[in-house]
Design an enzyme around this catalytic site. Structure first.
Site, short mmCIF file in Angstrom:
data_model
loop_
_atom_site.label_atom_id
_atom_site.label_comp_id
_atom_site.label_asym_id
_atom_site.label_seq_id
_atom_site.Cartn_x
_atom_site.Cartn_y
_atom_site.Cartn_z
N CYS A 308 0.81 -1.23 0.00
CA CYS A 308 0.00 0.00 0.00
C CYS A 308 0.84 1.27 0.00
O CYS A 308 0.63 2.17 -0.83
CB CYS A 308 -0.96 -0.01 1.18
SG CYS A 308 -0.18 0.03 2.82
N HIS A 356 -2.56 0.93 6.80
CA HIS A 356 -2.97 0.92 5.39
C HIS A 356 -3.16 2.34 4.89
O HIS A 356 -3.49 3.25 5.65
CB HIS A 356 -4.26 0.12 5.21
CG HIS A 356 -4.58 -0.16 3.76
ND1 HIS A 356 -3.76 -0.91 2.95
CD2 HIS A 356 -5.62 0.25 2.99
CE1 HIS A 356 -4.29 -0.98 1.74
NE2 HIS A 356 -5.41 -0.28 1.74
N HIS A 368 -5.84 1.66 -4.37
CA HIS A 368 -4.94 1.15 -3.34
C HIS A 368 -4.52 -0.28 -3.67
O HIS A 368 -5.12 -0.95 -4.50
CB HIS A 368 -5.60 1.22 -1.96
CG HIS A 368 -6.74 0.27 -1.75
ND1 HIS A 368 -7.03 -0.32 -0.53
CD2 HIS A 368 -7.70 -0.21 -2.60
CE1 HIS A 368 -8.10 -1.09 -0.63
NE2 HIS A 368 -8.52 -1.05 -1.87
#
Length: 396
Positions: A308, A356, A368
């Site tokens: 990420c 994240h 993402h």
């Protein structure tokens, strides 16, 4: 003559105690039930599908957090290794200069010996445990020629600097060893979490996997609904702001260059990014879109796969903006704005542990790199519920 001995009851003995037939049967039943329970646990002992889903999600989140720790340790290790290499190279060069200075002093000592000088000063200096201490304790410098003094000064300086660099190199090597240990620990943690998640999923039946997919689809539909609601609120907010700007402009014609205290539509703030931001954000988003479909791989920074924070870093790098490697540092690399005022290009962070991050593209959506087994994709920022959103940061 009749016997007065009582008749022995039928049954068996257990540990020396006579057991009636009924009790024997009961003990046999208990033993069989115990064996059955040990051999084949009932369905009631198995976790529910919802429990498995939660456990797997938690494991992926923990793996994501461990991945960011791995990324930090990897970056630290890389920097420390470069520092160690630089220091060792410097030590080698200084050692060479020290040897050259020693040879020059050695030539003076040989000359003194050949000419029969009364005190082989240079030789004594070279043989001392600490040449600098020797200089401090004696009047050696008063008895040397100018050239010899220069040679002694150079040798003492080279020795002092070389010893200092060797000390720095030793400390850096120790730090490097610690960083490598942290890196190994973080890597093992990620691998363990992912292995446990895979094991849980592998134990599901085909029917349970289908039900799990249906649950995930329902979550995505709810996330899409929330994204649409956010997009609607943002559109309404932009419309209100435009109306307010027009009213202010009509009320103050030609006042944009005045020194009055009233605000104008040209001012910028956290919710109104600098005009150049839009240009940079477009480049970052264009890069991110080009990565859609590439696999998530923990610790990866491209070009074939990403995690990420690796994706967000690479996207903004393509726009000319340098972001730190980890989510923990990226969250501090800009201005925090409300979710309702998020602009395309902003970074959306998730969970209390900041494990994240995604790149906001507008209308409640982001690009993402989700998790192991998934691919870079567009998805609602509410993919794991509204409460999972930690913050939104504008990086440039």
């Amino acid at each position: 003559m009749a016997s007065h001995r009582k008749s022995r009851p039928t049954g068996t003995r257990v540990a020396g105690i006579r057991t009636p037939a009924l009790a024997t049967a009961a003990l046999t039943s208990v033993a069989l039930l115990s064996q059955t329970a040990t051999a084949a646990p009932s369905d009631d002992d198995r976790p529910s599908l919802e429990e498995v889903e939660k456990k797997v999600d938690d494991l992926y989140r923990q793996a994501g957090s461990a991945t960011e720790k791995y990324n930090a340790a990897k970056e630290k290790t890389s920097k420390q290794r470069k520092r160690v290499d630089t220091l060792l190279d410097d030590v080698a060069k200084r050692t060479q200069k020290l040897n050259e200075a020693r040879e020059e002093l050695g030539s003076f000592a040989s000359a003194q010996y050949r000419t029969g000088s009364t005190v082989p000063e240079t030789a004594t200096f070279l043989l001392a445990d600490s040449p600098q201490d020797y200089v401090d304790r004696t009047h050696l410098m008063d008895r040397l020629t100018g050239r010899q003094k220069d040679a002694v000064d150079d040798y003492a300086t080279q020795q002092s600097e070389t010893m200092e660099k060797r000390r720095e190199a030793t400390e850096s090597l120790e730090t490097l060893t610690e960083s490598q240990s942290d890196l190994k620990t973080a890597k093992a943690t990620v691998q363990k979490k992912l292995a446990t998640a895979r094991e849980l999923l592998s134990e599901l039946t085909a029917e349970e996997k289908a039900r799990l997919a249906a649950i995930e689809k329902k979550k995505q539909e709810e996330a899409a609904r929330k994204a649409a609601e956010l997009a609607k609120r943002q559109a309404e907010e932009r419309k209100r702001q435009e109306q307010a700007d027009r009213q202010e402009s009509d009320a103050s014609p030609g006042s944009s260059g005045s020194s009055g205290s009233g605000s104008t539509g040209t001012e910028t703030g956290p919710s109104t990014p600098d005009p150049s931001y839009g240009t940079k954000a477009e480049k970052a988003l264009a890069f991110a879109r080009a990565q859609i479909g590439k696999p998530y791989v923990w610790g990866a920074t491209g070009p074939d796969s990403y995690d990420c924070s690796g994706l967000t870093q690479a996207a903004w790098k393509d726009a000319g903006v340098t972001l730190p490697r980890t989510t923990y540092d990226q969250v501090d690399a800009g201005t925090t704005v409300p979710v309702s005022q998020a602009q395309p290009g902003d970074l959306v962070f998730f969970y209390d542990d900041l494990s994240h991050v995604g790149l906001y593209i507008g209308n409640g959506m982001m690009i993402h790199a989700p998790k192991p087994g998934a691919y870079v994709r567009e998805e609602s920022i509410f993919y794991d519920g509204e409460s999972s959103i930690h913050s939104v940061v504008r990086p440039a």
